[in-house]
Design an enzyme around this catalytic site. Structure first.
Site, short mmCIF file in Angstrom:
data_model
loop_
_atom_site.label_atom_id
_atom_site.label_comp_id
_atom_site.label_asym_id
_atom_site.label_seq_id
_atom_site.Cartn_x
_atom_site.Cartn_y
_atom_site.Cartn_z
CB SER A 77 55.01 44.06 -19.87
OG SER A 77 54.68 44.41 -18.59
CB SER A 101 54.46 44.23 -15.26
OG SER A 101 55.41 45.15 -15.32
CE LYS A 159 52.64 47.41 -17.93
NZ LYS A 159 53.99 47.19 -17.13
#
Length: 446
Positions: A128, A64, A67
């Site tokens: 997230s 993640s 992102k």
């Protein structure tokens, strides 16, 4: 009783002590870090100078932390007026189905729901949230597939080496229920080296520092006051008030999948100093990955940075290079001109390593030809740059290039000599040459 003096033992002991003394202190400090992760890096956020790295150029699963690229493209789209914070997004079947998978980090979307870009961004940056990230990608590019193309295009533009994006979230494509972006494999993974993750982090902070206004929020409620209200505790547990709190931490992005392990791109600031850290595939003493392991590795990097490094002036303004304080000037009223460093050179270093760096002059061949300038010469004419070389120890360089280039310039002007002066100078040179030749002839007679 007479004491026995063991000369051989004393000699060996002194040799060992001497060897210990000459080991570079920085190397000792780095070895004591013992960062338990597949890869790690510590960077001065202002200059991009790398202060420590471990396996930082090996491409690994990024999870993640992906992102951050989605955040960058969102801020860019808003800046360019292509998207607004209050713009509404109609949930697609893809985003809805992903939002219902509670094994993933998510805020639940309604099948017929409408959400603002601001809501989805906060869910992505703090919690997230994967479906919210897909919603942002679809808002910007129409489809996640097209958004992935933009991600890879931007990565190339940023100079993120060995970087491949296959989706907007950092999830393994195998977790996307067969709806992964077109032209990517079902087994696809987002891949980056720690150095590229750090570079992306720095670019995001440089271009859109307002990202920290959101990433520093420890807890927020999604759709507060509605039946869909969801508590979002920031996955960055180093924020104030959370379990692994660390002074000065205000971002930035965690990541974890079975493929990538436990990772974190962190940033913290104290006084006028900000550091960027990246750990990838963090493990504990038993070799097991965990949330705690990634934050302990990050803590060690921050402690090393704040405890060992300061910004020091390496070279003062006006510094002149020994043996090359001047350049010859052709056709000038003066035959040479002084040159010096225009601005002071400061660098994030350990104080003990200040003398490790040696200045070298790199002349600009387009300005200085055959080591000479031709009059007229203006004051502050840039004739080259200062380069710092490492005499001892380890220098990891910078995330981009070789750091700030410091100009070397003339300290005064030299006017062009008039024709009469040049003629006299030429005549004087000619007579001097004749005299030398005559002297040589006379000496040859004896």
């Amino acid at each position: 009783m007479k004491k026995i003096f063991n000369k051989g033992l004393l000699t060996a002991l002194l040799a060992a002590l001497t060897l210990t003394a000459i080991v570079p202190q920085q190397a000792q400090a780095e070895e004591s870090l013992n960062i338990m992760a597949e890869a790690a890096i510590l960077v001065d956020a202002e200059s991009g100078k790398i202060l420590y790295e471990k396996n930082a150029e090996t491409p690994l699963g990024v999870a993640s932390m992906t992102k951050m690229m989605t955040e960058y493209l969102l801020f860019e789209a808003i800046e360019e007026g292509r998207v607004t914070w209050d713009q509404e997004y109609q949930v697609t079947d893809y985003a809805y189905q992903i939002s219902q998978d509670m094994r993933l980090s998510n805020v639940p979307f309604r099948e017929d729901g409408v959400y603002t870009v601001k809501e989805m961004y906060e869910a992505m940056a703090i919690f997230s949230a994967n479906a919210a990230t897909i919603g942002i990608a679809e808002t910007i590019a129409g489809t996640e597939s097209e958004f992935v193309r933009l991600m890879n295009e931007k990565a190339e533009e940023m100079g993120l080496e060995e970087t491949t994006f296959v989706n907007s979230t950092g999830l393994s494509n195998s977790s996307l229920m067969g709806m992964h972006p077109e032209e990517t494999e079902e087994t696809g993974e987002n891949i980056m080296p720690a150095r590229s993750v750090a570079k992306l982090t720095k670019i995001l902070l440089d271009d859109y520092p307002e990202v920290l206004d959101t990433t520093k929020i420890p807890v927020m409620n999604f759709r507060e006051g509605t039946v869909d209200e969801t508590r979002m505790e920031n996955w960055n547990s180093m924020l104030p008030g959370l379990i692994y709190e660390y002074e000065g931490v205000d971002g930035l992005k965690t990541g974890s999948t079975d493929f990538a392990g436990y990772s974190f791109a962190g940033t913290a600031t104290r006084d006028d100093t900000r550091f960027i850290t990246v750990v990838m595939g963090a493990v504990d003493n038993e070799g097991e990955g965990s949330y705690k392991a990634r934050f302990e590795a990050t803590r060690a990097l921050f402690d090393f940075g704040f405890g060992q490094f300061t910004t020091e002036e390496i070279i003062p303004a006006g510094y002149q290079f020994e043996g090359q304080e001047t350049l010859a000037v052709e056709k000038g009223v003066e035959e040479e001109v002084a040159i010096a460093v225009k601005e002071p050179v400061s660098m994030m270093i350990r104080t003990a390593d200040k003398d490790m760096y040696q200045p070298e002059l790199q002349l600009d061949d387009a300005v200085v030809q055959d080591g000479k300038l031709e009059a007229a010469v203006e004051k502050d004419l840039v004739v080259g740059t200062l380069q710092l070389t490492t005499a001892d120890g380890t220098d990891y360089g910078y995330l981009s290039g070789s750091g700030t280039k410091v100009e070397v310039a003339t300290t005064e002007s030299v006017e062009r000599a008039n024709w009469a002066s040049l003629a006299m100078r030429d005549a004087g040179g000619y007579l001097s040459s004749l005299w030398d030749d005559a002297g040589s002839f006379v000496k040859g007679l004896f």
